[in-house]
Design an enzyme around this catalytic site. Sequence first.
Site, PDB file in Angstrom:
ATOM      1  CG  ASP A  77     -37.162  31.965 -24.522  1.00 12.89           C
ATOM      2  OD1 ASP A  77     -37.276  31.015 -25.323  1.00 12.89           O
ATOM      3  OD2 ASP A  77     -37.227  33.160 -24.883  1.00 12.89           O
TER       4      ASP A  77
ATOM      5  CG  ASP B 290     -39.343  32.069 -27.737  1.00  8.32           C
ATOM      6  OD1 ASP B 290     -38.802  30.941 -27.837  1.00  8.32           O
ATOM      7  OD2 ASP B 290     -38.801  33.110 -28.160  1.00  8.32           O
TER       8      ASP B 290
ATOM      9  CB  SER C 183     -34.064  31.735 -27.016  1.00  6.09           C
ATOM     10  OG  SER C 183     -35.170  31.120 -27.638  1.00  6.09           O
TER      11      SER C 183
ATOM     12  CG  ASP D  60     -37.416  27.841 -26.995  1.00  4.64           C
ATOM     13  OD1 ASP D  60     -38.467  27.993 -26.335  1.00  4.64           O
ATOM     14  OD2 ASP D  60     -36.894  28.778 -27.634  1.00  4.64           O
TER      15      ASP D  60
END
Length: 450
Positions: free
Chosen positions: A242, A244, A101, A240
């Site tokens: 990833d 999400d 992440s 960010d």
Amino acid sequence: MGKYFGTDGVRGEANLELTPELAFKLGRFGGYVLSQHETEAPKVFVGRDTRISGEMLESALVAGLLSVGIHVYKLGVLATPAVAYLVETEGASAGVMISASHNPALDNGIKFFGGDGFKLDDEKEAEIEALLDAEEDTLPRPSAEGLGILVDYPEGLRKYEGYLVSTGTPLDGMKVALDTANGAASTSARQIFADLGAQLTVIGETPDGLNINLNVGSTHPEALQEVVKESGSAIGLAFDGDSDRLIAVDENGDIVDGDKIMYIIGKYLSEKGQLAQNTIVTTVMSNLGFHKALNREGINKAVTAVGDRYVVEEMRKSGYNLGGEQSGHVILMDYNTTGDGQLSAVQLTKIMKETGKSLSELAAEVTIYPQKLVNIRVENVMKEKAMEVPAIKAIIEKMEEEMAGNGRILVRPSGTEPLLRVMAEAPTTEEVDYYVDTITDVVRAEIGID
């Protein structure tokens, strides 16, 4: 949290803590647990972000999945929520995302989704951990036609992009600046917003395996703020690693955080009668100004512990369709099962287009109170007992009395570190400093070790 699984999957420094050996076992044991009741050959989707360790861990994880007879569909580099979406809509047994992440490039993580598209519950994670700690691997070892088949599935990304575009509205040349954090959104965000008709300026779109989240993305929006002002964009959208999370930037270069994004979307849905139970789910870290704005609009709120998994749990339990965190996780349950930065971005631009309002106008309805957070190092055993210490209880009560309802204090233990977090919000920075400093002085005197 378990021995291996934290609040968001298994994470650690790649090749030192999260090793290929562990990735193989997670694939083998995780795949088995999530597919053991399947009547047909199980199918699992695997995605990753742009970290240099991603392909190494992907190869090991995939080998583990194949070794228990699971057919693996490799999605390549794409957003975490894309994996969740594809699992749910294409009838897979499970999905796995390889990402850490918003963490730096040296870290990586492995996160599982069940066949319903949701992150695993504690019970499933415990089953996998039990197999990881077993003295002997007794799982089946099929051969020949019993082994899993590996399929490259790049069309999964195109399906996800098409889905997000279908939830939006034509942007007709709106100037949009994107920051894809040199991460997972670098393969999709440009295409999504180009298909919506936006005029684009894009940064953070040249991943090299080491620069994910490095001075770009939702945790470092400063570069995007400058780009928005220089390009005359109506909005900036920072994801960010990833994708999400979403942090937005208005046309003046000012930050619009997760609280404001939730408010804007929540008010829009409420006015259309589409906000389930007229309620937004948020965490204890949401700003007091956000709460006051909801109260003014007559929108209810449900408050959970910090962490998007707790927000999702409350949403599923009570039937809510909007929730999230100040950090930019926004869950739109009518569209996806997990936080989705690009989905949130599409909805935000849709609201701007439909209302004819600028982002600064929409965000101005929430007055964010100055907030200060201080971390105090304490013994792990003491961080849970801090609120039982008489002097600490007394000073918190005294400060809350002085606030007289026009501010907020939150003292809570960290879930992962030997820290006690002291946070205060008030109308001015001077008041915030006073409240936090007064409380931290007492905490340090009573139980601090730094």
